[in-house]
Write an enzyme that holds these catalytic residues in place. Structure first.
Site, PDB file in Angstrom:
ATOM      1  N   SER A 218     -14.609 -33.996 -17.942  1.00  0.00           N
ATOM      2  CA  SER A 218     -15.211 -34.253 -19.246  1.00  0.00           C
ATOM      3  C   SER A 218     -16.457 -35.120 -19.087  1.00  0.00           C
ATOM      4  O   SER A 218     -16.449 -36.110 -18.348  1.00  0.00           O
ATOM      5  CB  SER A 218     -14.219 -34.960 -20.174  1.00  0.00           C
TER       6      SER A 218
ATOM      7  N   SER B  63      -7.349 -54.465 -13.647  1.00  0.00           N
ATOM      8  CA  SER B  63      -8.762 -54.075 -13.705  1.00  0.00           C
ATOM      9  C   SER B  63      -9.054 -52.831 -14.539  1.00  0.00           C
ATOM     10  O   SER B  63     -10.143 -52.274 -14.430  1.00  0.00           O
ATOM     11  CB  SER B  63      -9.290 -53.849 -12.279  1.00  0.00           C
TER      12      SER B  63
ATOM     13  N   TYR C  16     -10.991 -57.339 -20.095  1.00  0.00           N
ATOM     14  CA  TYR C  16     -11.134 -57.349 -18.638  1.00  0.00           C
ATOM     15  C   TYR C  16     -12.358 -58.157 -18.227  1.00  0.00           C
ATOM     16  O   TYR C  16     -12.271 -59.085 -17.407  1.00  0.00           O
ATOM     17  CB  TYR C  16     -11.230 -55.920 -18.110  1.00  0.00           C
TER      18      TYR C  16
END
Length: 319
Positions: free
Chosen positions: A202, A75, A139
């Site tokens: 970030s 995933s 994915y």
């Protein structure tokens, strides 16, 4: 009435919470997981455990099972881009083997953990189930392929199936919480800063067309997600593949999430703005109207403070 369920990937984050909910509802649970990303200690107490690859399901599935809840999948979006073959093999090949085992064993009900990544860049927000499916990474593409496989199985062989598509799952439920290696999800990453494991978080872009310039995402509490899976078992109808989006219906920006973590943890959480990441839409929010209408599902833990508080409590217990 008590039933017997196979939970594939039940040693992982979402699968373990759903398995716990099934046990608390009085059901018998067998967890099948190869532990490639899951944790043996994550399997809820009271569940039987089988360590096996998804392709070996046929050895462990028989007519005594009432349904399968399918979570076993690779995933990580970034990994899927550089190792697409792993995702086609694990997600599609494994799911095909599972559907074959179910058909041969006479198990005719499935709930599938799908993803809103099947939609790709949304044309409208909130995203309905009728939105075009154009995944932007392997994915999402493999999850969409499995959804197509399930539809074919329902049409041809009478499978009763529900796919649940969602974006960002967060929070924790008792001893079951989020822990990935490597970690790529925003809330646990920010909590790592609060725990002193990172010096900053970030923020990838602060010039998006959103109220504060940062990306907006739909966060759903993992316990609310588990509730939806149990409701989906009741709603599954022979010969139908029902697809439902799950979400809170409103999103939270990256800055809102950071501010909430600061409030909950009491930690300053330094943040640094970095360049945008390619392929990050400004807003991703799911419409849960179908889930409300067909499943009777409504999130009960929709506020961000509750989601972060539960995740923080779990992270501190593991620190």
């Amino acid at each position: 009435m008590s039933a017997k369920y196979l939970v594939t990937g039940g040693a992982g984050y979402i699968g373990s919470v759903v398995a716990q909910h099934l046990l608390e509802a009085g059901h018998q649970v067998v967890v099948l997981d190869d532990l490639s990303t899951g944790f043996r200690e994550g399997v809820p107490e009271g569940a039987d455990f089988v360590q096996a690859d998804l392709r070996e399901t046929g050895r462990h599935l028989d007519a005594s099972f009432d349904a399968v809840l399918h979570f076993a999948a690779s995933s990580q979006v970034g990994e899927s881009v550089v190792r697409p073959e792993k995702y086609w093999e694990n997600n599609v090949g494994g799911s095909l083997a599972l559907l074959t085992a179910m058909r041969e064993a006479g198990v005719r009900k499935m709930v599938f953990s799908s993803t809103a990544a099947t939609y790709g860049e949304p044309e409208t927000v909130p995203i309905p189930e009728t939105a075009p499916t154009a995944p932007t990474n392997p994915y999402g593409a493999t999850k969409l392929a499995v959804d197509h496989m399930i539809t074919s199985e329902a049409n041809a062989h009478g499978l009763a199936a529900v796919s649940l598509r969602y974006f960002n799952v967060a929070g924790a439920y008792g001893d079951h919480g989020e822990r990935h290696d490597p970690e790529s999800h925003l809330i646990p990453l920010i909590l790592q800063v609060a725990l002193g494991r990172r010096d900053h978080i970030s923020v990838y872009g602060d010039d998006y067309p959103t109220p504060d310039g940062t990306c907006v995402r739909d966060y759903i509490h993992v316990a609310d997600l588990a509730d939806a899976h149990l409701l989906a078992l009741d709603a599954a109808t022979p010969g139908e593949h029902l697809i439902c989006n799950l979400g809170n219906g409103n999103g939270f920006s990256v800055r809102q999430v950071i501010d909430t973590v600061r409030q909950v943890t009491g930690h300053p959480v330094p943040a640094r703005v970095a360049e945008r990441r390619g392929g990050d839409p400004a807003v991703l929010v799911a419409s849960a109207a179908t889930a409300r209408d067909r499943l009777g599902w409504r999130p009960r833990r929709a506020d961000l403070t509750t989601i972060v508080t539960d995740a923080w409590d779990f992270a501190r217990r593991r620190a």
